[in-house]
Design a protein around this motif. Structure first.
Motif, short mmCIF file in Angstrom:
data_model
loop_
_atom_site.label_atom_id
_atom_site.label_comp_id
_atom_site.label_asym_id
_atom_site.label_seq_id
_atom_site.Cartn_x
_atom_site.Cartn_y
_atom_site.Cartn_z
N ASN A 18 -16.96 48.63 42.92
CA ASN A 18 -17.36 48.89 41.54
C ASN A 18 -18.46 47.93 41.11
O ASN A 18 -18.55 46.81 41.63
N LEU A 21 -19.07 45.42 34.63
CA LEU A 21 -19.82 45.17 33.42
C LEU A 21 -18.99 44.20 32.59
O LEU A 21 -17.98 44.59 32.00
N THR A 42 -23.75 41.94 34.77
CA THR A 42 -23.33 42.94 35.74
C THR A 42 -23.07 42.22 37.05
O THR A 42 -23.94 41.49 37.55
N PHE A 74 -26.68 51.43 40.96
CA PHE A 74 -25.71 50.41 41.31
C PHE A 74 -25.33 50.43 42.79
O PHE A 74 -24.92 49.41 43.34
N ILE A 101 -17.22 51.95 38.18
CA ILE A 101 -17.53 50.96 37.14
C ILE A 101 -16.24 50.31 36.66
O ILE A 101 -15.21 50.96 36.52
N HIS A 103 -15.20 47.95 33.31
CA HIS A 103 -15.58 47.28 32.06
C HIS A 103 -14.59 46.15 31.84
O HIS A 103 -13.39 46.38 31.71
#
Length: 317
Positions: A18, A21, A42, A74, A101, A103
């Motif tokens: 991943n 963020l 990031t 990414f 991703i 978070h």
């Protein structure tokens, strides 16, 4: 003897990659609340990629990563981050769509909350014959639960080397997965979710009804180990001022798997892993926080007692 004195070992990891963020804030927001953060970054992450980097750096001999990234911006960044850490990315495939991703909100006490969006990780349906060939050449296979469960089960059942499972994020574990696992490494919350026992001692005993060996990590309270042969050990956490605990469990699991593959006694392997985890929480980020072998060895030397015995071993539950 420190891990790696005699020969090198390679760990294979079948798992998630991943892009994290990460928002850093003095205090994490509650539901419906807005707060002002300090900074944003990031950072390469994913439990699979984190563990691959942790194992590669803890061994000094590299690790092999099997997984997927998307065809977005990414994907190449994650591939480069893994390769730069000494991870073999020949089995990291690219699939159409976004990369996974995460978070992450990190507060000033080093605590975190995380939302994971699988992205390309969800496209991994199981190991290919080429993946299995890589796994067969390694000393152990590490698994987590950020890939589809069917894929994780398939990899565990097909593996011809010892299987180490981190059951995170917590989920119901199929019997066919547990039957293929040699060592399970949950934190206390994951152990409770798997066993239904909040007390770590009870959870450890319940885990040993499911798998041959178990380690429960307990944050600043250290870790508990047990095996079906009757061995029970406790190892204290290494005191440290935490900056970011996001990948501490991955650092522990990666270093522990390396140490066990290299044949260290359990107590020494646990101490090696606890030291790696402590070093990781002193830095921000996930994959970027993993310590190198030389750092772990140096930290262990600093904590040795005058007669050479590592401090802080506490046999018994």
């Amino acid at each position: 003897m420190a891990p790696g004195d005699e020969e090198e070992h390679v760990i294979s990891v079948f798992g998630s990659a991943n892009m994290d963020l990460v928002a850093y804030t003095p205090v994490a927001p509650g539901r419906g609340e807005t707060v002002t953060g300090r900074s944003f970054a990031t950072v390469p992450g994913g439990k699979g990629a984190n563990q691959a980097i942790a194992a590669a750096k803890a061994s000094g001999a590299g690790a092999a990563f099997i997984g997927a990234v998307g065809d977005d911006a990414f994907g190449p960044v994650l591939r480069a981050a893994l390769a730069d850490a000494g991870v073999d990315v020949s089995r990291l495939r690219e699939v159409p769509g976004p990369t996974g991703i995460a978070h992450i909100v990190v507060d000033d006490d080093g605590g975190n909350s995380i939302i994971v969006i699988p992205g390309a990780n969800g496209a991994v349906t199981g190991p290919t014959p080429q993946d299995l060939a890589v796994i067969a050449r390694s000393d152990a296979l590490m698994l987590q639960l950020e890939l589809p469960m069917d894929a994780v089960v398939a990899a565990a059942r097909a593996a011809t080397v010892p299987v180490v499972l981190t059951p995170a994020p917590a989920a119901e574990l199929p019997p066919e997965l547990l039957a293929a696992v040699d060592l399970i490494v949950p934190n206390e919350h994951e152990a409770a979710a798997v066993t239904g026992h909040d007390d770590p001692g009870d959870a450890l005993e319940a885990l040993l009804e499911l798998v041959p060996e178990a380690v429960i990590t307990l944050g600043d309270q250290g870790a508990r180990y047990g095996s079906r042969t009757g061995e029970r050990l406790r190892v204290p956490a290494v005191p440290v001022r935490a900056v970011d605990t996001t990948a501490a469990g991955d650092a522990f699991a990666g270093a522990l798997t390396v140490a066990r593959a290299e044949g260290l006694p359990v107590a020494e392997a646990l101490r090696f892993a606890a030291t790696a985890a402590a070093l990781s929480v002193r830095r921000a980020g996930a994959g970027t926080s993993m310590p190198a072998r030389a750092e772990i060895d140096a930290a262990l030397r600093r904590t040795e007692r005058p007669h050479g015995r590592p401090a802080g071993r506490h046999p018994g539950p």
